[in-house]
Structures are given as structure tokens and as C-alpha cells.
Scaffold this motif. Structure first.
Motif, PDB file in Angstrom:
ATOM      1  N   ILE A 261      36.262  46.690  32.402  1.00 30.30           N
ATOM      2  CA  ILE A 261      34.862  46.790  32.001  1.00 30.30           C
ATOM      3  C   ILE A 261      34.757  47.734  30.821  1.00 30.30           C
ATOM      4  N   THR A 262      34.244  47.243  29.692  1.00 33.20           N
ATOM      5  CA  THR A 262      34.055  48.067  28.498  1.00 33.20           C
ATOM      6  C   THR A 262      32.566  48.241  28.268  1.00 33.20           C
ATOM      7  N   LEU A 263      32.067  49.468  28.504  1.00 27.26           N
ATOM      8  CA  LEU A 263      30.644  49.751  28.348  1.00 27.26           C
ATOM      9  C   LEU A 263      30.346  50.512  27.066  1.00 27.26           C
ATOM     10  N   HIS A 264      31.200  51.462  26.712  1.00 27.20           N
ATOM     11  CA  HIS A 264      31.045  52.233  25.473  1.00 27.20           C
ATOM     12  C   HIS A 264      32.430  52.434  24.873  1.00 27.20           C
ATOM     13  N   ASN A 265      32.565  52.259  23.569  1.00 27.68           N
ATOM     14  CA  ASN A 265      33.881  52.422  22.949  1.00 27.68           C
ATOM     15  C   ASN A 265      33.738  52.483  21.434  1.00 27.68           C
ATOM     16  N   GLY A 266      34.868  52.609  20.774  1.00 25.95           N
ATOM     17  CA  GLY A 266      34.944  52.468  19.330  1.00 25.95           C
ATOM     18  C   GLY A 266      35.710  51.204  19.023  1.00 25.95           C
ATOM     19  N   VAL A 267      37.050  51.297  19.159  1.00 31.95           N
ATOM     20  CA  VAL A 267      37.930  50.128  19.034  1.00 31.95           C
ATOM     21  C   VAL A 267      38.780  50.066  20.295  1.00 31.95           C
ATOM     22  N   ILE A 290      30.388  44.864  26.736  1.00 27.82           N
ATOM     23  CA  ILE A 290      29.098  45.044  26.082  1.00 27.82           C
ATOM     24  C   ILE A 290      29.353  45.903  24.849  1.00 27.82           C
ATOM     25  N   ALA A 291      29.051  45.354  23.675  1.00 23.06           N
ATOM     26  CA  ALA A 291      29.355  46.060  22.435  1.00 23.06           C
ATOM     27  C   ALA A 291      28.213  45.885  21.442  1.00 23.06           C
ATOM     28  N   ASP A 321      26.139  42.708  20.089  1.00 23.73           N
ATOM     29  CA  ASP A 321      24.910  42.965  19.350  1.00 23.73           C
ATOM     30  C   ASP A 321      25.259  43.609  18.005  1.00 23.73           C
ATOM     31  N   ASP A 322      24.271  43.694  17.126  1.00 24.69           N
ATOM     32  CA  ASP A 322      24.436  44.306  15.811  1.00 24.69           C
ATOM     33  C   ASP A 322      25.619  43.673  15.067  1.00 24.69           C
ATOM     34  N   LYS A 323      26.589  44.504  14.617  1.00 22.16           N
ATOM     35  CA  LYS A 323      27.744  44.002  13.884  1.00 22.16           C
ATOM     36  C   LYS A 323      29.028  44.095  14.714  1.00 22.16           C
ATOM     37  N   ALA A 324      28.875  44.088  16.002  1.00 22.76           N
ATOM     38  CA  ALA A 324      30.044  44.189  16.889  1.00 22.76           C
ATOM     39  C   ALA A 324      30.908  42.938  16.780  1.00 22.76           C
ATOM     40  N   THR A 325      32.205  43.127  17.017  1.00 22.88           N
ATOM     41  CA  THR A 325      33.137  41.999  17.022  1.00 22.88           C
ATOM     42  C   THR A 325      33.894  41.986  18.347  1.00 22.88           C
ATOM     43  N   GLY A 326      34.130  40.801  18.833  1.00 22.74           N
ATOM     44  CA  GLY A 326      34.887  40.636  20.062  1.00 22.74           C
ATOM     45  C   GLY A 326      35.965  39.589  19.882  1.00 22.74           C
ATOM     46  N   ALA A 327      37.010  39.677  20.681  1.00 29.46           N
ATOM     47  CA  ALA A 327      38.089  38.694  20.643  1.00 29.46           C
ATOM     48  C   ALA A 327      38.635  38.510  22.046  1.00 29.46           C
ATOM     49  N   PHE A 328      38.915  37.264  22.377  1.00 33.68           N
ATOM     50  CA  PHE A 328      39.596  36.954  23.630  1.00 33.68           C
ATOM     51  C   PHE A 328      40.628  35.875  23.353  1.00 33.68           C
ATOM     52  N   ALA A 329      41.870  36.164  23.728  1.00 33.40           N
ATOM     53  CA  ALA A 329      42.941  35.170  23.648  1.00 33.40           C
ATOM     54  C   ALA A 329      43.652  35.165  24.990  1.00 33.40           C
ATOM     55  N   GLY A 330      43.540  34.076  25.700  1.00 31.37           N
ATOM     56  CA  GLY A 330      44.149  33.989  27.024  1.00 31.37           C
ATOM     57  C   GLY A 330      45.092  32.802  27.104  1.00 31.37           C
ATOM     58  N   ARG A 331      46.331  33.069  27.471  1.00 36.99           N
ATOM     59  CA  ARG A 331      47.344  32.019  27.561  1.00 36.99           C
ATOM     60  C   ARG A 331      47.803  31.899  29.005  1.00 36.99           C
ATOM     61  N   VAL A 332      47.732  30.704  29.532  1.00 39.97           N
ATOM     62  CA  VAL A 332      48.263  30.409  30.859  1.00 39.97           C
ATOM     63  C   VAL A 332      49.514  29.555  30.664  1.00 39.97           C
ATOM     64  N   LEU A 333      50.654  30.086  31.103  1.00 29.88           N
ATOM     65  CA  LEU A 333      51.938  29.406  30.957  1.00 29.88           C
ATOM     66  C   LEU A 333      52.378  28.902  32.331  1.00 29.88           C
ATOM     67  N   VAL A 334      52.556  27.585  32.451  1.00 32.36           N
ATOM     68  CA  VAL A 334      53.018  26.968  33.691  1.00 32.36           C
ATOM     69  C   VAL A 334      54.412  26.410  33.437  1.00 32.36           C
ATOM     70  N   ARG A 335      55.410  27.035  34.035  1.00 34.23           N
ATOM     71  CA  ARG A 335      56.794  26.654  33.765  1.00 34.23           C
ATOM     72  C   ARG A 335      57.196  25.402  34.548  1.00 34.23           C
ATOM     73  N   HIS A 336      58.389  24.880  34.227  1.00 37.33           N
ATOM     74  CA  HIS A 336      58.851  23.604  34.798  1.00 37.33           C
ATOM     75  C   HIS A 336      58.838  23.602  36.317  1.00 37.33           C
ATOM     76  N   ASP A 337      59.236  24.719  36.939  1.00 32.18           N
ATOM     77  CA  ASP A 337      59.345  24.766  38.396  1.00 32.18           C
ATOM     78  C   ASP A 337      58.038  25.151  39.088  1.00 32.18           C
ATOM     79  N   ALA A 338      56.982  25.338  38.311  1.00 28.44           N
ATOM     80  CA  ALA A 338      55.719  25.830  38.885  1.00 28.44           C
ATOM     81  C   ALA A 338      54.798  24.675  39.286  1.00 28.44           C
ATOM     82  N   GLN A 339      55.295  23.781  40.148  1.00 32.17           N
ATOM     83  CA  GLN A 339      54.468  22.689  40.648  1.00 32.17           C
ATOM     84  C   GLN A 339      53.381  23.241  41.577  1.00 32.17           C
ATOM     85  N   LYS A 340      52.325  22.434  41.777  1.00 30.70           N
ATOM     86  CA  LYS A 340      51.200  22.799  42.644  1.00 30.70           C
ATOM     87  C   LYS A 340      50.476  24.053  42.157  1.00 30.70           C
ATOM     88  N   THR A 341      50.550  24.327  40.870  1.00 27.51           N
ATOM     89  CA  THR A 341      49.816  25.449  40.295  1.00 27.51           C
ATOM     90  C   THR A 341      48.324  25.121  40.225  1.00 27.51           C
TER      91      THR A 341
END
Length: 447
Positions: A261-267, A290-291, A321-341
Motif C-alpha cells: 500500500i503506497t499512501l505517501h511517497n516521492g519515488v 494513491i499518488a 492525480d495532478d502530474k503523478a505517474t504510475g507503472a505496473f508490469a506483471g508477468r505470470v510464467l507458467v512452465r512446461h510442468d505446471a499443468q492445472k495452473t
């Protein structure tokens, strides 16, 4: 680059002092980490996982470091209050990157859980720490992790032994305190043995009006049938830079619940890597941001399904809000043996102004053929029809916007299983949207 050279020069000049004020186990991997940092340097935007945040610029200023471990004068019990009403916690303090051993909680934890200084524990139990330290956080793969490993001198050790259930939430208060601009490098090692069950709340606060750069590396081992709930809340200020890398390994039938949870920050730049290594493992990863003003928050996740019959859920929401910037990069890797994921990844974002910017990149990489996986992202503004509807019923535009933003972000907060913390966050988020200072009640350091 100059930003890298100042850290390599620092290490060469101060290596003996760094070694003298730390444990042999931490020192054993320090030179290798330095060599990796020299080779890798700071990640550039050309590196896929760092494309949204320029790391070299964050580390370019000349920060001070407390290499000789001079104790910073502060009494957190008298000067700081960070209580969550109606939630009984065992409270521990880390001032900058130093565990304050003299400040032990009044409430006793059950036998079988250790919460202490990583450096001191490594001196007393070198074999145990050596077995886990710097194993998940590989310095040859990430320049930030390498930098932290070569400079970190202390941190936090949490060990929950086999089948120990800790009913009381353990609360860690990370206080940034200095009379000058300061860089701190903190390590956290969490080992949950088979059948262990515990909840931890980490709260980050900046106690002085100075620029802080905090790097943090957390390594968490969740054993067979163990359960770890990890809540990380940041309430600092606009001069604060936080770079946190969390590495988690889960064994068979384990459960991991992570909320940032990010409520107040800089970077802020948060990285989360979860390895699902045992069948039946489950993880829930949630994020709330919230930024405003010119704040920047970048969350980057990797959920690695290595075996079959594992489940992962991700939900990250941003309100910018204002001039705030956000980024989200989420990678889900399902390998060969990971059946029933089974995997679900959702990122939803609200830009309250036309000058706010959001970058989102949900990714699925699947090499198994019997899976149920989904991912999606949205970026939008407040619903004009909903605003009009509320205005027609006598609600002011400001209040209508607040209610819509609060309802949007509430979905993430409602997933928090600790009811007192959930209620407290609802209160803090409402104050945050109203533009009020969200410092803790009675906090003298934040004035």
C-alpha cells in the motif's frame, strides 16, 4: 556512469569498515556482489523490468551513509505512534537499517518465533543464515540487489519454527531518521518452516525533512503447508526514494498473501518475485496506490509457476492525480510442468486528471496446455454519468469525485484479512483523498 562510480569508489575505500560492522555471513557474499554490480551497473530503461523507472537518476545524488554504525538518537516509543486501533501487535523498530535490540515489545510472542537483528543472529547462527541469505536474491541477475548486498550491514531476521502459529500480528516500524540526506540499505530474511503461520505488518515512515534513499531486499521462504501474510505500507514524503525487491519461495501447499500500500511517497519502485515450487501452493498479491503532485510509483511482479496445481491471484489498483505517474508490469510464467495452473492478473487504474500518466503491461507466458489463466488491465477517468447522477442528488462535485475514487480503491483494501488494519486503511485512504495529512495520531516526528 558517474552514479555507479561513486558507489564502486565508496566500496573500495570503505570495504574494511563495512566488513568490521557486519557479520561474517553477510561479508562472505559481499565481494561477489560488488563484482556483479561492477559488471551489471544500474539497470537502464532498456532492461525490460526497469523500462518505466530510470534507476541511475535515483542513485545519482550524493547521499550520506552510516557505515560506521553511529547510533541515531531517537526514542520511537516516545516520539512515534503507529498503532492500528483494535489490533494487538508485537511492535519492533528499525531505525534506518539498524534493528533496535533495546526496544523489545512488551507483549510476549510464543516460543518458536525469533524476531531480531540479522547481523547479530548471523553471528550466533552462521550456518542457518548462510543456508538462506542471498540465495533467492541473486546478485548476478540484478544490479540493485547486488548494490544492496554489497552495502547492507544489518537488517531484520524472522524465523518461525515448525508448526508454530503466531496469533498476534508482528508490526515492524521502519523509521528513516537523519540530520542530513541519507542512503540506507536494509535486508530482511524471513524463514517460515513447515506448518508455520504468521502475519507481519511493515510500516515505512520518514521522520525528518531530508532526502532519503532506501534500498530494501526481502527474502522469504514459505515451507510446506506454511502461511505467510506480509503487509507493506508506505507513508513517507515527497523527498523519499524507496527501491524494494521482494523474493519469495513457496513449497507444497503453502500460502502467501502480499499487500503493498503506497499512501505517501516521492519515488517508489517495488519488485516482487514469487516462485511456486511445490504443488498446491497459493499466492495472493494485491497493490493499492494513491499518488498526486509529481509522485511516481512503479510495481513490477513475476509469478513463476514451476509445478502443477498451483494458484495465483493479482490485483493492483492505482488512483493518480495532478502530474503523478504510475507503472505496473506483471508477468505470470507458467512452465512446461505446471499443468492445472490457475492464475488471474488484474490491473485497474484511474487517472483523475489529464496530466496524470499510467503505464500498464500485464503479461502471460504459458508453456503448459492444461491451465486456466487470465489477465487484463484498464486505464480510465471518472465516470461522467456517475458524477452527473450524484450531482443531481445534491452531492458536490468534490465529494462525488471522492466517493467514486474511494469506492474504486476499496476493492483492494477489502481483500485485507486483518479487520482492524482494513478499517484503519479505509480511514487513511479517505483522509488521503481529502488532501489531509495522513500522519499517525500523536506522531511528533512528522510535524
Amino acid at each position: 556512469m558517474a552514479s555507479e562510480k561513486q558507489y564502486t569508489d565508496l566500496y573500495r575505500e570503505c570495504r574494511n569498515q563495512i566488513f568490521a560492522h557486519s557479520a561474517d555471513v553477510m561479508n562472505a557474499v559481499r565481494d561477489a556482489a560488488f563484482a556483479d554490480f561492477e559488471r551489471l551497473g544500474f539497470p537502464t530503461r532498456k532492461v525490460e523490468r526497469y523500462k518505466y523507472t530510470s534507476m541511475d537518476k535515483l542513485f545519482e545524488p550524493d547521499y550520506g551513509l552510516n557505515i560506521n554504525r553511529i547510533q541515531v538518537p531517537v526514542d520511537p516509543y516516545k516520539a512515534f505512534r503507529c498503532d492500528v486501533p483494535n489490533m494487538s501487535t508485537s511492535l519492533y523498530f528499525i531505525v534506518n537499517d539498524e534493528f533496535r535490540a533495546a526496544l523489545q515489545p512488551k507483549e510476549n510472542l510464543p516460543e518458536g518465533i525469533t524476531v531480531t537483528s540479522l547481523s547479530e543472529y548471523a553471528k550466533e547462527h552462521p550456518e542457518f543464515v548462510a543456508e538462506h541469505y542471498a540465495k533467492l536474491a541473486k546478485t548476478d541477475e540484478d544490479g540493485i540487489t547486488a548494490l544492496n548486498t554489497m552495502l547492507a550491514q544489518d537488517g531484520l531476521l524472522i524465523h518461525v519454527e515448525k508448526n508454530v502459529v503466531v496469533d498476534r500480528t508482528v508490526q515492524i516500524i521502519n523509521i528513516l531518521r537523519s540530520d542530513v540526506d541519507l542512503m540506507v540499505n536494509r535486508r530482511v530474511l524471513i524463514v517460515m518452516e513447515q506448518g508455520a503461520n504468521a502475519k507481519f505488518l511493515f510500516c515505512d515512515h520518514a521522520a525528518d525533512d531530508h532526502a532519503f534513499l532506501a534500498t530494501q531486499v526481502i527474502e522469504a521462504y514459505v515451507g510446506q503447508n506454511a502461511s505467510l501474510e506480509l503487509y507493506c505500507m508506505e507513508e513517507t514524503h515527497y523527498k523519499n526514494t524507496r527501491v524494494s525487491n521482494v523474493y519469495v519461495e513457496q513449497q507444497r501447499d503453502s500460502r502467501f498473501n502480499h499487500n503493498v500500500i503506497t499512501l505517501h511517497n516521492g519515488v517508489t519502485r517495488n519488485r516482487l518475485d514469487v516462485q511456486l515450487k511445490g504443488e498446491g501452493a497459493e499466492c495472493w498479491c494485491n497493490g493499492c496506490v494513491i499518488a498526486d503532485k509529481s509522485q511516481h510509483v512503479d510495481n513490477n511482479t513475476l509469478i513463476d509457476h514451476q509445478v502443477s496445481h498451483c494458484t495465483s491471484h493479482e490485483l493492483y489498483k492505482y488512483v493518480l492525480d495532478d502530474k503523478a505517474t504510475g507503472a505496473f508490469a506483471g508477468r505470470v510464467l507458467v512452465r512446461h510442468d505446471a499443468q492445472k495452473t490457475v492464475s488471474e492478473e488484474v490491473n485497474q487504474n484511474l487517472c483523475a486528471t489529464k496530466t496524470a500518466r499510467m503505464y500498464t503491461q500485464p503479461m502471460l507466458e504459458i508453456y503448459a496446455d492444461d491451465v486456466k489463466c487470465s489477465h487484463g488491465s484498464t486505464v480510465g477517468q471518472l465516470n461522467d454519468a456517475a458524477l452527473f447522477y450524484m450531482r443531481q442528488r445534491g452531492i458536490s462535485e468534490k465529494e462525488a469525485r471522492l466517493l467514486l475514487e474511494f469506492a474504486f480503491i476499496g476493492e483492494v483494501i477489502d481483500k485485507i484479512t486483518l479487520e482492524p488494519l482494513r478499517d484503519r486503511l479505509h480511514h487513511l485512504v479517505e483522509k488521503r483523498f481529502r488532501g489531509e495529512l495522513t500522519k499517525c495520531e500523536g506522531c511528533k516526528l512528522c510535524k
